[in-house]
Design an enzyme around this catalytic site. Structure first.
Site, PDB file in Angstrom:
ATOM      1  N   TYR A 172      57.523 -43.736   8.178  1.00 26.70           N
ATOM      2  CA  TYR A 172      57.716 -44.048   9.592  1.00 26.70           C
ATOM      3  C   TYR A 172      56.860 -45.239  10.035  1.00 26.70           C
ATOM      4  O   TYR A 172      57.093 -45.812  11.096  1.00 26.70           O
ATOM      5  CB  TYR A 172      57.357 -42.852  10.477  1.00 26.70           C
ATOM      6  CG  TYR A 172      58.190 -41.618  10.274  1.00 26.70           C
ATOM      7  CD1 TYR A 172      59.330 -41.613   9.467  1.00 26.70           C
ATOM      8  CD2 TYR A 172      57.838 -40.420  10.906  1.00 26.70           C
ATOM      9  CE1 TYR A 172      60.077 -40.460   9.299  1.00 26.70           C
ATOM     10  CE2 TYR A 172      58.588 -39.269  10.739  1.00 26.70           C
ATOM     11  CZ  TYR A 172      59.705 -39.290   9.925  1.00 26.70           C
ATOM     12  OH  TYR A 172      60.444 -38.146   9.761  1.00 26.70           O
ATOM     13  N   HIS A 176      59.220 -35.920   0.955  1.00 25.48           N
ATOM     14  CA  HIS A 176      60.192 -36.342   1.971  1.00 25.48           C
ATOM     15  C   HIS A 176      61.636 -36.184   1.518  1.00 25.48           C
ATOM     16  O   HIS A 176      62.509 -35.801   2.307  1.00 25.48           O
ATOM     17  CB  HIS A 176      59.921 -37.795   2.361  1.00 25.48           C
ATOM     18  CG  HIS A 176      60.364 -38.140   3.738  1.00 25.48           C
ATOM     19  ND1 HIS A 176      59.788 -39.139   4.489  1.00 25.48           N
ATOM     20  CD2 HIS A 176      61.340 -37.636   4.530  1.00 25.48           C
ATOM     21  CE1 HIS A 176      60.378 -39.219   5.668  1.00 25.48           C
ATOM     22  NE2 HIS A 176      61.329 -38.319   5.716  1.00 25.48           N
ATOM     23  N   ASN A 228      64.696 -31.950   3.205  1.00 22.18           N
ATOM     24  CA  ASN A 228      66.029 -32.377   2.771  1.00 22.18           C
ATOM     25  C   ASN A 228      66.406 -31.877   1.383  1.00 22.18           C
ATOM     26  O   ASN A 228      67.171 -32.526   0.670  1.00 22.18           O
ATOM     27  CB  ASN A 228      66.115 -33.919   2.803  1.00 22.18           C
ATOM     28  CG  ASN A 228      65.709 -34.499   4.128  1.00 22.18           C
ATOM     29  OD1 ASN A 228      66.278 -34.169   5.153  1.00 22.18           O
ATOM     30  ND2 ASN A 228      64.690 -35.364   4.128  1.00 22.18           N
TER      31      ASN A 228
END
Length: 221
Positions: free
Chosen positions: A48, A106, A135
């Site tokens: 990010y 992630h 995920n």
């Protein structure tokens, strides 16, 4: 603020605030506003590119560190035993923290098995209070569970009334893995989020007791 207890006994706020796509130059104020509004779970990620701003917000918000639950994530290029250990220390430095509450893989790409071994060691060393993944579809999640010493405490996934994933929820429940819901693009200033979460739980009773993470707060500022 309600809490849910993870499989290792750590208590995690049931609603959190994520900073995906929040620009670095506005992120500190956005996070401080979120904390002032009552959020105590703050979710960022190396990818990010705003960990430093999140860290400044934490330092300047006036809330004791132990009252906050801070999450960040290792991205694809940081997968691998040595790479993930380096990535963890870099994120800690960016955030200006002595420890993390939750550290996540992630995405299930690259050498995430090596990354997971590093995260197990970081957890056992007391540098992070809980570890998990994002995920991960059922095949990847089960394979990791069967080949890891420590089963992930969390799987952070997209989940909403149009994508209920009931079989995956049942699988995670069987493995004692908590689900963290990602709700992207909700503007808290214009949306009664508590009602949205209630609606989600009404549509899918299996959602009761799960976490919800609000992403992208920028439209309010």
């Amino acid at each position: 603020m309600e809490f849910v207890k993870l499989s290792n006994g750590v208590c995690m706020p049931m609603e959190g605030f994520g900073v995906f796509q929040v620009p670095e130059d506005t992120c500190e104020q956005v996070v401080r506003n979120a904390i002032a509004a009552g959020y105590r779970l703050i979710d960022t990620a190396y990818s990010y590119q705003n960990e430093k701003a999140v860290g400044k917000a934490i330092q300047n918000c006036g809330i004791p560190r132990e009252k906050l639950f801070v999450t960040t994530k290792a991205y694809i290029q940081q997968m691998g035993y040595e790479k993930t250990k380096i990535a963890f220390e870099e994120s800690l430095q960016n955030l200006g923290l002595a420890y993390l509450d939750l550290y996540l893989v992630h995405m299930p790409f690259g050498d995430y098995y090596g990354a997971w071994r590093a995260m197990e060691e970081l957890y056992e060393a007391g540098k992070v209070r809980a570890i998990g993944v994002c995920n991960f579809l059922p095949d990847r999640l089960l394979d990791l569970c069967y080949n890891a010493r420590i089963v992930p405490h969390i799987n952070q996934i997209e989940h909403h009334p149009h994508y209920q994933r009931t079989k995956e929820l049942a699988l995670m429940k069987a493995e004692n893995i908590a689900e963290e819901i990602i709700e992207n693009g909700i503007n808290i200033a214009n949306t009664h989020y508590g009602q949205l979460l209630d609606d989600l739980r009404a549509v899918s009773p299996a959602v009761r007791g799960l976490f919800a993470l609000v992403e992208d707060f920028t439209a309010s500022y």
